[in-house]
Write a protein that holds these residues in place. Structure first.
Motif, PDB file in Angstrom:
ATOM      1  N   LEU A 126      -6.497   3.229  -3.044  1.00 26.43           N
ATOM      2  CA  LEU A 126      -6.982   2.926  -1.696  1.00 26.43           C
ATOM      3  C   LEU A 126      -8.362   3.547  -1.475  1.00 26.43           C
ATOM      4  O   LEU A 126      -9.240   2.935  -0.853  1.00 26.43           O
ATOM      5  CB  LEU A 126      -5.994   3.441  -0.654  1.00 26.43           C
ATOM      6  CG  LEU A 126      -4.625   2.753  -0.640  1.00 26.43           C
ATOM      7  CD1 LEU A 126      -3.699   3.423   0.369  1.00 26.43           C
ATOM      8  CD2 LEU A 126      -4.768   1.269  -0.322  1.00 26.43           C
ATOM      9  N   SER A 134       0.821  -1.210   0.000  1.00 29.40           N
ATOM     10  CA  SER A 134       0.000   0.000   0.000  1.00 29.40           C
ATOM     11  C   SER A 134       0.854   1.258   0.000  1.00 29.40           C
ATOM     12  O   SER A 134       0.448   2.296  -0.537  1.00 29.40           O
ATOM     13  CB  SER A 134      -0.930   0.015   1.218  1.00 29.40           C
ATOM     14  OG  SER A 134      -1.790  -1.106   1.211  1.00 29.40           O
ATOM     15  N   LEU A 158      -7.601  -0.635   6.080  1.00 27.74           N
ATOM     16  CA  LEU A 158      -7.459   0.276   4.952  1.00 27.74           C
ATOM     17  C   LEU A 158      -7.032   1.672   5.424  1.00 27.74           C
ATOM     18  O   LEU A 158      -6.246   2.350   4.740  1.00 27.74           O
ATOM     19  CB  LEU A 158      -8.774   0.360   4.186  1.00 27.74           C
ATOM     20  CG  LEU A 158      -9.141  -0.900   3.392  1.00 27.74           C
ATOM     21  CD1 LEU A 158     -10.566  -0.811   2.878  1.00 27.74           C
ATOM     22  CD2 LEU A 158      -8.168  -1.109   2.240  1.00 27.74           C
TER      23      LEU A 158
END
Length: 678
Positions: free
Chosen positions: A265, A257, A286
């Motif tokens: 995202l 990420s 997340l």
């Protein structure tokens, strides 16, 4: 055979019989006919099944049953046998283009067949290559060409459809499938008729590949695949596999990420929220991934989208909020845009962040950005968000007012006008020049563009600022008379009648129409506050409506006693009793006074309840005294007996709270009552 030969669902291949030499004494074998299923025209109900199973859907025969028996007892073997050169095939019914047939006969992968004993746990054969994106796919711009290119790469009989599940983390099948999904989504709007079903089938096949290899794709590829299928039915399993991948990804997912574009995202969060995922751990993961992205890669729009979707998921991450606040304060002004400022300010207010430093940074950008960059929606949204945040920067508010007045009235939408006028009312600003400009915008594009609630906001803003803009009120009233009754709700009607009554724009036709609307509303839609506002407007002699007042009194009498236990109940009941007392429904007002004070007594005490029950009597006595001066002495004598009671009640009740409407009657005998109550 004759029926099969005539069907356009099969290609027929005539195979000459094998002839043995005369020296061996052999005889010629019979001619054979092979029927190949034409997958370009057949209904793809058996897509992904072996050819024998697909043929079995069209009929049953001994040959098909024998094939199934042999398949169950076969072992994993490579199909390496070559066709004897003495077999001379004669092709019947093939397309004119030989190129397509040649490509179909010589695919770019090696065929395998799996036995029942071997499964998905078989060791990955290095000779079995990964699914490859067709060459030149990016340059194709028609749906037909894209489908043909994908069909040559992804065959329903191909072992690649399960290859991602058999392989190690180095497999690229899922990544290739994501690329093909994106291209197919790009040209999908061209689909018509049966092509739409074909597109869905190919998408499902590619989604199966992505699902099998979900562990091999990163956040960016996952977001791309989910964005394609998010609004299409039948892809729930892929969404669940992706959510599990995020939850179980651990440090590896967070590491990936950090290299992922923030927009990906944000897209993941959006897809999961729209799909109905409510696992807080999923969104925490997340949010942590967003925190890992370096500050210099974030834009205002990406941060606003992340915060907006996390709010809809009921997730508030303080660490992420602090990170975004730090990023905002580091961004140069040139990196901000009016639309981005509007989105970010709205997102911060929605999640309850009123960081003064952040808003001052955004305010500075508003002052420095050039005027032509601003549009009606951005000006209205920024003003609305800053007022909601409770920040009153005079320089920025003046700048926004100038920007709004510089826009053409016709370019402002109903939403823009409503937001500007509502923000001015909430901020207590009487910017008459800006309000008149907004009035010109209303007249420019007609009242039909506004909802009843928006009309109420507009009318209230003009009334609060003291702007006598009769053309606008008349224009909106005419539009409301043309609306259907079900377009109104109780709250909108309360806004409208209150604003029109306070501005003395008592349009009898409008009030009569809205009275009819209110009498048709369900009792559950009314509250004490709404009833008080409506009764106060309809108690005016010019528009008084006895039928409506009786309807609202019945609603009040049927309300649950728990409604009167709220903090604002005393104020609301005071307004209601005052309004009924000033109407011509004398007996109705007295009966309602007894009912409401009985409901209030357990919550406010006997003295306050008794004093409120006298509101109606005092107002009616004062009105009688005004019409019959000779009766004033008797009114005063009747009041004298209650003076001690009211004085004792006032000393214990009035201190420590805001004055209530009707308190002038309750406390007029108390020497220390505020002047505004006398």
């Amino acid at each position: 055979p004759a029926m099969l030969r005539q069907s356009n669902q099969f290609w027929v291949v005539d195979m000459q019989g094998m002839m043995s030499s005369e020296e061996e004494g052999g005889g010629g074998g019979p001619q054979m006919q092979v029927y190949l299923l034409n997958e370009h025209t057949v209904q793809q109900t058996g897509r992904g099944q072996p050819l024998g199973d697909q043929l079995g859907q069209h009929g049953e025969s001994d040959a098909i049953r024998e094939w199934r028996q042999n398949r169950r007892t076969s072992t994993l073997s490579r199909q390496t046998e070559t066709t004897p050169s003495r077999l001379a095939p004669e092709i019947v019914g093939l397309p004119d283009s030989a190129t397509e047939w040649d490509s179909a006969l010589r695919p770019n992968y090696q065929q395998y067949s799996a036995s029942a004993e071997e499964g998905e746990d078989s060791e990955h054969d290095p000779e079995l290559g990964c699914l490859q994106v067709p060459a030149g796919l990016a340059e194709l711009d028609t749906l037909g060409s894209v489908l043909r290119a994908i069909d040559l790469s992804v065959s329903p009989d191909s072992p690649r459809l399960g290859h991602a599940a058999w392989s190690s983390g180095r497999c690229g099948c899922a990544a290739s499938a994501v690329t093909m999904l994106q291209k197919l989504e790009e040209v999908a709007p061209q689909a018509k008729g049966r092509q739409e079903r074909r597109v869905e089938e190919v998408m499902r096949t590619l989604a199966d590949v992505v699902q099998s290899g979900i562990a091999t794709v990163g956040p960016q590829q996952m977001a791309a695949a989910l964005s394609v299928v998010a609004d299409r039915p039948g892809f729930d399993s892929l969404l669940l596999f992706a959510a599990n991948r995020v939850l179980q990804g651990g440090p590896k997912f967070l590491e990936d990420s950090a290299r992922c574009p923030p927009a990906s995202l944000a897209a993941l969060i959006r897809v999961f929220v729209k799909a109905g995922q409510r696992d807080p751990l999923l969104y925490r993961q997340l949010a942590t991934a967003c925190h890992r992205v370096p500050a210099e890669r974030w834009s205002v729009d990406d941060m606003a989208e992340v915060l907006g979707w996390l709010r809809l998921a009921n997730v508030r991450d303080p660490v992420l909020l602090r990170h975004f606040s730090s990023v905002l304060q580091q961004l140069p002004v040139r990196a901000l845009s009016p639309a981005g400022i509007a989105r970010m300010a709205g997102a911060l207010v929605d999640v309850g962040v009123h960081d003064e430093a952040v808003f001052r940074r955004l305010s500075l950008a508003v002052l420095q950005l050039p005027g032509p960059d601003f549009s009606g929606p951005s000006v209205a949204s920024i003003l609305h968000s800053f007022v909601r945040a409770g920040l009153r920067d005079p320089a920025m508010l003046q700048r926004l007012s100038q920007l709004a007045q510089g826009l053409e009235p016709g370019s402002l939408s109903a939403e823009d006008v409503t937001r500007v006028m509502g923000a001015l009312t909430q901020a207590g600003r009487k910017d008459k020049a800006l309000l008149r400009h907004m009035g010109a915008a209303i007249l420019a594009h007609g009242g039909e563009a506004y909802s009843p609630r928006q009309m109420g906001v507009v009318a209230r803003a003009l009334t609060e600022a003291g702007v006598q803009h009769q053309p606008v009120l008349t224009h909106l009233a005419a539009a409301m008379l043309r609306m259907e009754p079900w377009a109104f709700d109780v709250e909108a009607v309360a806004l409208i009648v209150d604003a029109y009554a306070r501005s003395n724009a008592l349009d009898t036709a409008l009030f009569g129409r809205l009275s009819t609307v209110l009498q048709q509303q369900d009792n559950a839609h009314f509250s004490l506050r709404k009833i008080g506002t409506i009764v106060k407007a309809y108690a005016h002699p010019e528009v008084e409506d006895g039928a409506l007042l009786e309807k609202l009194a019945a609603v009040l009498q049927q309300m649950d006693s728990a409604v009167f236990a709220t903090q604002d109940a005393v104020q609301d009941v005071s307004v209601i009793l005052n309004a009924y007392a000033h109407s011509n429904c004398r007996q109705l007002a007295l009966d309602l006074s007894a009912t409401l004070t009985n409901h209030l007594r357990p919550h406010v005490g006997v003295l306050t309840a008794q004093a409120m029950s006298n509101i109606v009597l005092r107002v009616q006595e004062n009105r009688d005294a005004a019409f019959h001066p000779s009766a004033s002495s008797s009114v005063v004598s009747r009041r004298g007996g209650a003076a001690a009671t009211h004085r004792a009640m006032a000393k214990s009740q009035w201190k420590g709270r805001e004055p209530l409407e009707g308190d002038s009657d309750l406390y007029e005998l108390h020497d220390n009552a505020p002047a505004s109550w006398k």
